[in-house]
Write an enzyme that holds these catalytic residues in place. Structure first.
Site, PDB file in Angstrom:
ATOM      1  N   ASP A 126      -2.895   1.519  10.591  1.00 26.44           N
ATOM      2  CA  ASP A 126      -3.996   2.439  10.868  1.00 26.44           C
ATOM      3  C   ASP A 126      -4.357   2.380  12.333  1.00 26.44           C
ATOM      4  OD1 ASP A 126      -5.096   3.627   8.193  1.00 26.44           O
ATOM      5  OD2 ASP A 126      -4.350   1.612   7.822  1.00 26.44           O
ATOM      6  N   CYS A 174       0.838  -1.209   0.000  1.00 25.84           N
ATOM      7  CA  CYS A 174       0.000   0.000   0.000  1.00 25.84           C
ATOM      8  C   CYS A 174       0.874   1.261   0.000  1.00 25.84           C
ATOM      9  CB  CYS A 174      -0.948  -0.028   1.207  1.00 25.84           C
ATOM     10  SG  CYS A 174      -2.244   1.243   1.142  1.00 25.84           S
TER      11      CYS A 174
END
Ligand code: RUB
Length: 299
Positions: free
Chosen positions: A191, A117
């Site tokens: 996250d 990512c």
């Protein structure tokens, strides 16, 4: 709703602003600007803060920082909060910078690193290692369905780092190889960090951690401690259209944005306080940010 706040929320939802660190910075900036341009009531601030904190549900860094801001704002109704939002951004920059320094220390010269990512924390570590003269090679996943790997690719190429893009489905096999390609370590962003020392990151991270564990390749998660959440984490489910807009009728698509990296597969977290093992993370958060554990109305 305020036009600028609305625009920020939409850009966060649409991934025009992506990655936990950019999301919180833009959210906090928008609140600071709004507070300086309006004579506001506390309950109005709480409403906007809530919308921004949960523009994407899997973002405790935003939820924590905005919670901190709300505590400060209680005594400043109607006044500008630019000093407070500036303080948050400064803390985010400082802790990120410290964690980048710690991250560079896990990289050895001539290493081949795999990432997934786009994490600004990971790309910053790679760029700093390169700047310090280390020779590194990076394998990066394209990251379907929204291709955030392209952001990583562009950043690394611009920094003149040797980079190879792979499809998401290639990653596990590449990690398992020893002959032609030898991955020395995997570094991903986060996250969220959960109470049990597991981490939440872009979907696909779980599979990578599993493969790294099997192949005995060290697996690092870089995350500032402010991403810790003592509350249950909701995994964001995104639109089916992102995967296949013209799909056949009656086909269901499950498009999860994130998954969970089990604590047992994490070699270490790379944080502003150094390398921390998953089992020690809660104590470190208690030490430096005890307010994170405060009860909140919406959690
Ligand atoms: C981005 C992603 C990143 C983390 C950490 O997902 O999973 O690894 O957010 O980013 P998305 P950072 O593209 O869906 O936001 O290191 O920049 O905080």
């Amino acid at each position: 709703m305020d036009k600028n706040i609305n625009k920020t929320i939409q850009e966060i939802k649409d991934l025009k602003i992506q990655g936990a660190t950019s999301i919180v910075k833009e959210a906090v900036r928008a609140l600071g600007k709004w507070s300086s341009e309006n004579s506001w009531k506390y309950r109005e601030l709480v409403k906007l803060a809530d919308k921004l904190s949960f523009a994407r549900p899997t973002e405790p860094l935003s939820q924590n920082c905005i919670f901190w801001l709300l505590q400060k704002a209680k005594l400043k109704e109607g006044q500008s909060l630019l000093a407070e939002t500036g303080e948050i951004i400064e803390l985010l920059d400082k802790t990120k910078d410290e964690s980048i320094e710690k991250g560079v220390q896990v990289i050895k010269n001539n290493s081949t690193i795999l990432t997934h990512c786009h994490s600004s924390a990971v790309t910053s570590i790679l760029k700093r290692a390169h700047k310090k003269g280390m020779k590194i090679k990076v394998f990066l996943t394209e990251t379907r369905p929204k291709y955030q790997g392209r952001i990583t690719a562009k950043e690394l190429i611009k920094a003149r780092i040797e980079a190879t893009m792979i499809t998401d489905s290639e990653a596990s096999f590449i990690i398992s190889r020893e002959e032609d390609i030898k991955i020395d370590l995997v570094i991903v962003g986060a996250d969220a960090i959960n109470i049990d020392g597991s981490a939440i990151n872009k979907v696909g991270s779980y599979g990578l951690s599993l493969s790294a564990n099997k192949a005995k390749v060290p697996f690092y998660v870089t995350s500032v401690l402010l991403k810790y959440s003592p509350f249950p984490i909701i995994i964001e489910e995104r639109s089916e259209d992102e995967v296949w807009r013209d799909r056949p009728k009656n086909l269901e698509i499950l498009n999860l944005a994130f998954d969970k990296i089990p604590a047992e597969f994490i070699t270490s977290f790379i944080t502003e306080k150094g390398l921390i093992r998953p089992e020690d993370i809660k104590d470190e958060v208690c030490k430096y940010y005890p307010w994170i554990f405060s009860k909140r109305l919406n959690q």
